[in-house]
Design an enzyme around this catalytic site. Structure first.
Site: not given
Length: 666
Positions: A116, A200, A235, A275, A288, A290, A348
């Site tokens: 990253k 960031e 996420n 993204e 990022e 992918n 969940f």
């Protein structure tokens, strides 16, 4: 073109690759673990090779074992799918050394975009808009605080090698920065073996929007519009759509051009995704890249008509892209709902077991509507604790967004899954949520709209009336059937009553029915009337009705004096009674649930990996009691209140079912 390719993956993505390869006339080889011997991708492939035990580390992500299968099969190329080895540059290198094509980008592009910190530096050099932040290594928590102050709170503290939400924290002040740095560093080290951290700016009210790119080895590169992936939980994406309801043409074009610039800057070939985080003013920032096929790629295929897997294979075979940027259409709207083996009513938590019923809606493709279901399971198959809990990706397409949502509602209501916990009710509830329907969504949607978790959808009064009318009409059909089978009355249809009381939880409806050859007229106590038409018969688990002027799809289980009806995210017990039965039922005491307040119950099927207390120990609220592993995720169970451990009924290594008693307290 290749004659034979090997798919180094499992589940729905392996099945998806096999379908495209078969359409191209290419033979396929499946690899599988011992646990996946009977899996759907194994059945679909032309050949299958077992590569190791159930644990992914000893099978699907073992480069040596996959390479051995490649040699045995004689495959000329390998498609990695997503996850597992799809973004592992060592795997791409190993294939290259063997003279086998990797259906993906060069290893150098994977390496550049896999880190990253490096990827953000490359993005900035390529003219891609990036989030303000510190991309260098951070020595300790105090340096993290200093950097966070310079950037300005809130900040995002992230692991350089992170993914899937691991090694990620948001800090709003100095204390949060210190704690977030320590937690992210520790989690990154244990999850990725790489504890490098960067910081960031955290974008407020963010939307997660990504651009699909496709590049060949001849210098041609295009972008295939965007996907909105803002509906996320922890996420992890849950619902995706294409295009985004938020972007305008100018922003879409700018994002697409920057995505292609980045891909070309790193020598990327194949289908990948860039993204971005987009704020409320349509400012966008690189997140990022992918370098593999994304889970949500079907929605892009539905709006462009381009088979991304086919193009990946053709690019790997050295072919040029058959289209230019101006040739790529943006046709209609597509939505994808990820069906997971998880229980939304239990936070969940993962669910495992046998699919006693698995009946997805019919796949169709017309000028007005399309339904597509990418899956890797089948009725009677097992959902294992060893792999990702995703069961299927249900997609719908229509000429516009509202019709695509309507198609998804109907498809979800018609999707029958039994035997395990699953998130179908939650997906339905999102489709009906006013904020989702309006398109006013951010990555915080689920946390903001379901802060206490999901307990089932609360349907409006008008929808409950429709369901009550349906239940009464269905009950009358059942009563007539029972009368016919018993033979106890000659004129059964005339002898079945017309006045009924229907209860749906706390809601109560008094109504009467008049019938004809095509259906029933249901008249409520207040005078409202609804027409009900359906061909439903007792024994069918799915009822498709027309109630009023709108369709209604319900999953049906027969209960004494009524039904269990599920639809639109609600799970309802419908009791249909004569007025006298309803009068007597009102006098009956409600059965009280058993008191489990002194018990620690296992919240999901899993393995006890550690016990943190012993019999006789005094425990405090929040204290760790035991750890249970499920779907390769560790779940720490804590005490809800102060107490003393009286008995422990489980040991480390025990496999436990849902609600198994782990320990008892005084």
């Amino acid at each position: 073109m290749f004659d034979k390719i090997l798919i180094a993956n499992r589940g729905e993505i392996a099945c998806r690759v096999i379908r495209s390869a078969r359409a191209m006339g290419i033979r396929t080889v499946a690899v599988h673990s011992e646990a996946d011997r009977d899996a759907l991708h194994v059945r679909m492939a032309d050949e299958a090779i077992e590569i190791g035990p159930a644990a992914a580390a000893q099978s699907y992500i073992s480069i040596d074992r996959v390479m051995e299968a490649v040699r045995r099969s004689g495959a000329q190329a390998v498609h990695p799918g997503y996850g597992f080895l799809s973004e592992n540059p060592r795997f791409a290198h190993a294939l290259s050394e063997e003279g086998v094509a990797f259906i993906g980008p060069p290893a150098t592009a994977i390496e550049a975009m896999g880190d990253k910190i490096t990827s953000k530096k490359l993005a900035a050099e390529a003219g891609v808009s990036t989030v303000p932040g510190h991309m260098g290594l951070i020595a300790d928590a105090e340096e993290a605080v200093r950097i966070a102050r310079e950037i300005g709170y809130p900040v995002m503290i992230k692991a350089s090698a992170g993914g899937g939400g691991k090694g990620m924290r948001i800090a709003h002040d100095d204390a949060g920065a210190r704690e977030g740095f320590r937690a992210s560093k520790s989690e990154a080290a244990s999850s990725f073996g790489d504890d490098r951290i960067f910081i960031e700016k955290f974008v407020t009210s963010p939307r997660h929007i990504e651009i699909q790119v496709l590049c060949d080895g001849h210098g041609n590169a295009v972008w295939l519009h965007e996907r909105e992936c803002s509906i996320q939980r922890r996420n992890q994406k849950v619902i995706e759509e294409a295009p985004s309801p938020f972007l305008d043409d100018a922003t879409r074009r700018a994002m697409g051009q920057q995505a292609v610039s980045l891909a070309q800057a790193v020598g990327y070939t194949s289908a990948g995704t860039v993204e971005f985080i987009v704020d409320g003013d349509r400012n966008f920032y690189f997140l990022e890249m992918n370098t593999r096929l994304q889970v949500e790629h079907p929605v892009t295929e539905l709006i462009t008509g381009i088979d991304l897997v086919e193009q990946m294979i053709r690019v790997a075979a050295g072919e040029k892209l058959p289209f230019a940027q101006a040739d790529i259409p943006l046709n209609g709207w597509a939505i994808e709902s990820r069906l997971y083996a998880e229980d939304p009513y239990r936070g969940f938590l993962p669910s495992i077991g046998r699919l006693t019923r698995y009946r997805p809606p019919e796949e169709i493709a017309t000028p007005e509507r399309a339904v597509r279901n990418d899956t890797g399971v089948f009725e009677g198959g097992e959902i294992s604790m060893h792999y990702d809990p995703m069961i299927a990706k249900l997609c719908t397409w229509a000429p516009d967004r509202l019709r695509a949502i309507a198609a998804m509602r109907e498809a979800l209501d018609g999707f029958e899954v039994e035997g395990i916990g699953h998130n179908l009710p939650f997906l339905s509830a999102v489709m009906d949520h006013p904020r989702f329907v309006s398109g006013e969504i951010t990555t915080g949607f689920i946390e903001e709209e379901f802060p206490q978790g999901f307990t089932g959808a609360e349907l409006p009064e008008a929808e409950l009336r429709r369901i009550a009318a349906a239940a009464a009409a269905m009950h009358r059909v059942s009563e007539i059937r029972r009368a016919r089978i018993s033979g106890r009355m000659d004129h059964h249809e005339r002898r079945v009553g017309t006045d009924w009381v229907v209860t749906l939880g706390a809601a109560r409806f008094e109504l009467s029915l008049t019938t004809d050859r095509d259906g029933a007229e249901v008249r409520f106590d207040g005078g409202e009337a609804l027409r009900v038409e359906s061909d439903w018969m007792p024994g069918r688990t799915l009822a498709r009705l027309m109630v009023g002027e709108a369709p209604l799809v319900l999953k049906v289980d027969t209960l004494p004096m009524g039904f269990r009806l599920r639809g639109r995210g609600a799970d309802l017990r419908a009791r249909v009674m004569t007025p006298r039965q309803a009068e007597l039922a009102a006098l009956m005491l409600e059965k009280q649930p058993p008191d489990t307040s002194k018990l620690l119950l296992c919240p999901m099927p899993g393995v006890v990996t550690a016990l943190h207390v012993a019999e006789g120990d005094e425990v405090q609220a929040g204290q760790a009691l035991c750890t249970v592993e499920a779907m390769k995720m560790e779940n720490l169970l804590r005490a809800e209140r102060q107490g003393r451990v009286a008995r422990i009924m489980a040991e480390a290594g025990d496999n436990l079912a849902v609600d198994a008693v782990i320990m008892e307290f005084d």
